[in-house]
Scaffold this active site. Structure first.
Site, PDB file in Angstrom:
ATOM      1  N   HIS A  47       8.997  -8.013   3.345  1.00 20.02           N
ATOM      2  CA  HIS A  47       8.416  -8.246   2.019  1.00 20.02           C
ATOM      3  C   HIS A  47       9.445  -7.735   0.998  1.00 20.02           C
ATOM      4  O   HIS A  47      10.199  -6.814   1.282  1.00 20.02           O
ATOM      5  CB  HIS A  47       7.120  -7.432   1.942  1.00 20.02           C
TER       6      HIS A  47
ATOM      7  N   LYS B 191      -5.265  -3.428   1.278  1.00 22.10           N
ATOM      8  CA  LYS B 191      -5.225  -4.313   2.447  1.00 22.10           C
ATOM      9  C   LYS B 191      -6.220  -3.838   3.502  1.00 22.10           C
ATOM     10  O   LYS B 191      -6.437  -4.480   4.505  1.00 22.10           O
ATOM     11  CB  LYS B 191      -3.827  -4.310   3.089  1.00 22.10           C
TER      12      LYS B 191
HETATM   13  N1  PLP Z   1       4.670  -5.099   2.487  1.00 23.91           N
HETATM   14  C1  PLP Z   1       3.942  -6.091   3.006  1.00 23.91           C
HETATM   15  C2  PLP Z   1       4.236  -6.576   4.388  1.00 23.91           C
HETATM   16  C3  PLP Z   1       2.912  -6.672   2.253  1.00 23.91           C
HETATM   17  O1  PLP Z   1       2.183  -7.656   2.767  1.00 23.91           O
HETATM   18  C4  PLP Z   1       2.662  -6.179   0.949  1.00 23.91           C
HETATM   19  C5  PLP Z   1       1.631  -6.802   0.088  1.00 23.91           C
HETATM   20  O2  PLP Z   1       1.420  -7.998   0.148  1.00 23.91           O
HETATM   21  C6  PLP Z   1       3.442  -5.123   0.456  1.00 23.91           C
HETATM   22  C7  PLP Z   1       4.427  -4.611   1.257  1.00 23.91           C
HETATM   23  C8  PLP Z   1       3.189  -4.520  -0.891  1.00 23.91           C
HETATM   24  O3  PLP Z   1       2.094  -3.662  -0.806  1.00 23.91           O
HETATM   25  P1  PLP Z   1       1.382  -3.036  -2.084  1.00 23.91           P
HETATM   26  O4  PLP Z   1       0.606  -4.140  -2.714  1.00 23.91           O
HETATM   27  O5  PLP Z   1       0.512  -1.959  -1.523  1.00 23.91           O
HETATM   28  O6  PLP Z   1       2.440  -2.480  -2.978  1.00 23.91           O
END
Ligand code: PLP
Length: 419
Positions: free
Chosen positions: A124, A227
């Site tokens: 991500h 999530k």
């Molecule tokens: N990493 C992954 C694999 C994600 O799916 C997401 C959110 O979609 C994030 C990081 C970012 O997370 P946050 O929304 O808690 O900052």
């Protein structure tokens, strides 16, 4: 068979019981954010109607109550991930902030010019950009583990990238775009063998998989509440005590200090050293109820139910392709291509429909009340590796049903008819 009482679970999610565009809502965008059970919603309401006070600092009853509930969530998350000590759990805004915290504090102190940080092709953006920023500042080199066509890491290539120059391996545990479960235990062991630290992005993993940071032996784990059926704006950074203690603070301000004078400031102990300012008290408190919800259902039951849904969808979509070809002898419909077919997967399925833009497909599904995500899923480099500009992604949670998947498959069937 899963042991999930789906009707009683769905009753706990008021948002699911509505019509969107005249059709019953089918919410398949859970990898972006999960819906919240009533217990979480009520906890937020109760906090602001009964308990609201700033924590840690005052002698009065409401402050004591708020502090106790806030710290209760910390104990719950400690147990949830089996951290050795409660102080190893730091509250942040989410996974993005947790990773930035490590890059900006651990990275600033311990990375040097010529050192190497390894990430994967399926990260991500929040596990790419913070490392690019600190690498640029320090002259550190960013290396990327490639993947195969199914969306699995090429572990031989990973081994070739590892060397004494590797200082950090920052790796997504479960891919949000592909659903792939990465072999993190092996990744950690190999990184530790060359003296590197490992940060796991647990954004997608923690709602589906069992988490035991002591068994995994990861150095850092980034977690997101939203999530995990909890509120937005709350996350956790787990870090091993000795690492957190060696790291400089992230932000300066109240709460993170022991003593301040104009000449000099001494810093608080962990976890407070990394929690400057008034935190997101209400949402942290409500997060505990989300963790309780998951604990009560049990991860194994959740996983079994979600895996059934995943297989049901995959069969449904593939059957559409087959029947199209078999009924007429020639292909009379647009074909569906599944993106992300790793052997080890969670309940996330990306796909594309030949000749159609993913956004158009998303709009057509929305018109039928079906919420899916379309686009690059904040994984543009992954999309480039796959030669795509985006996908349609359906992602399932414990409250989703096979009947809802039937609705999606029927909708896709009508969309793929060639005009
Ligand atoms: N990493 C992954 C694999 C994600 O799916 C997401 C959110 O979609 C994030 C990081 C970012 O997370 P946050 O929304 O808690 O900052």
């Amino acid at each position: 068979m899963s042991k999930i009482d789906i009707l009683s679970i769905r009753k706990q999610f008021p948002i699911l019981h509505q019509k969107v565009n005249g059709k019953p809502l089918v919410y398949f965008d859970n990898a972006a954010t999960a819906q919240k059970p009533l217990s979480v919603i009520v906890a937020l309401n109760t906090y602001y109607t009964r308990d609201n006070a700033n924590i840690h600092r005052a002698a009065h009853t409401l402050a004591a109550r708020s502090t106790e509930m806030f710290e209760d969530t910390r104990k719950t998350i400690q147990a949830f991930i089996n951290a050795r000590e409660v102080e190893e759990c730091i509250f942040t805004k989410g996974v993005t902030e947790s990773i930035n915290l490590v890059a900006q504090t651990w990275g600033r102190k311990f990375l040097q010019a010529g050192d190497e940080v390894i990430i994967t092709s399926m990260e991500h953006h929040s596990n790419i950009v913070p490392w690019q920023m600190i690498c640029e500042e320090k002259g550190t080199i960013l290396k990327i583990i490639p993947i195969n066509d199914a969306g699995e890491l090429l572990m031989d290539e990973y081994e070739k990238l590892l060397s004494p120059k590797t200082k950090m391996v920052a790796c997504v545990w479960v891919s949000n775009a592909l659903g792939t479960i990465n072999p993190v235990k092996e990744i950690i062991e190999k990184a530790h063998a060359v003296g590197a630290k490992v940060l796991l992005d647990g954004a997608q993993a923690c709602s589906h998989l069992d988490v035991d940071v002591q068994v995994l032996d990861c150095d850092f784990l980034a977690i997101s509440s939203h999530k995990l059926y909890g509120p937005t704006g709350v996350g956790v950074l787990y870090g091993k005590r000795e690492l957190l203690e060696a790291m400089p603070p992230y932000q300066g301000g109240g709460e993170m200090i022991k003593e301040v004078s104009f000449e000099r400031t001494t810093y608080n102990d962990i976890p407070y050293k990394f929690e400057a300012g008034t935190p997101n008290i209400a949402d942290v408190i409500a997060f505990k109820y989300a963790l309780d919800f998951v604990n009560e259902l049990g991860k194994e039951n959740i996983r079994n139910h979600e895996n059934e849904l995943l297989h049901y969808l995959v069969n449904g979509l593939l059957t559409l392709n087959e029947t199209n070809v078999m009924s007429s002898g020639v292909e009379t419909h647009k074909q569906i291509k599944l993106i992300g077919t790793a052997k080890e997967k969670v309940s996330v399925q990306s796909f594309i429909i030949e000749g159609m833009h993913h956004f158009d497909v998303g709009m057509m599904l929305d018109a039928r009340g079906i919420a899916v995500r379309t686009g690059h899923h904040c994984t543009q480099p992954l999309m480039n590796c796959l030669g795509l500009d985006g996908t349609v992604r359906a992602s399932f949670s414990v409250y989703n049903t096979k009947e809802e998947i039937d609705v999606l498959v029927e909708a896709v069937k009508s969309i793929i008819k060639r005009k």
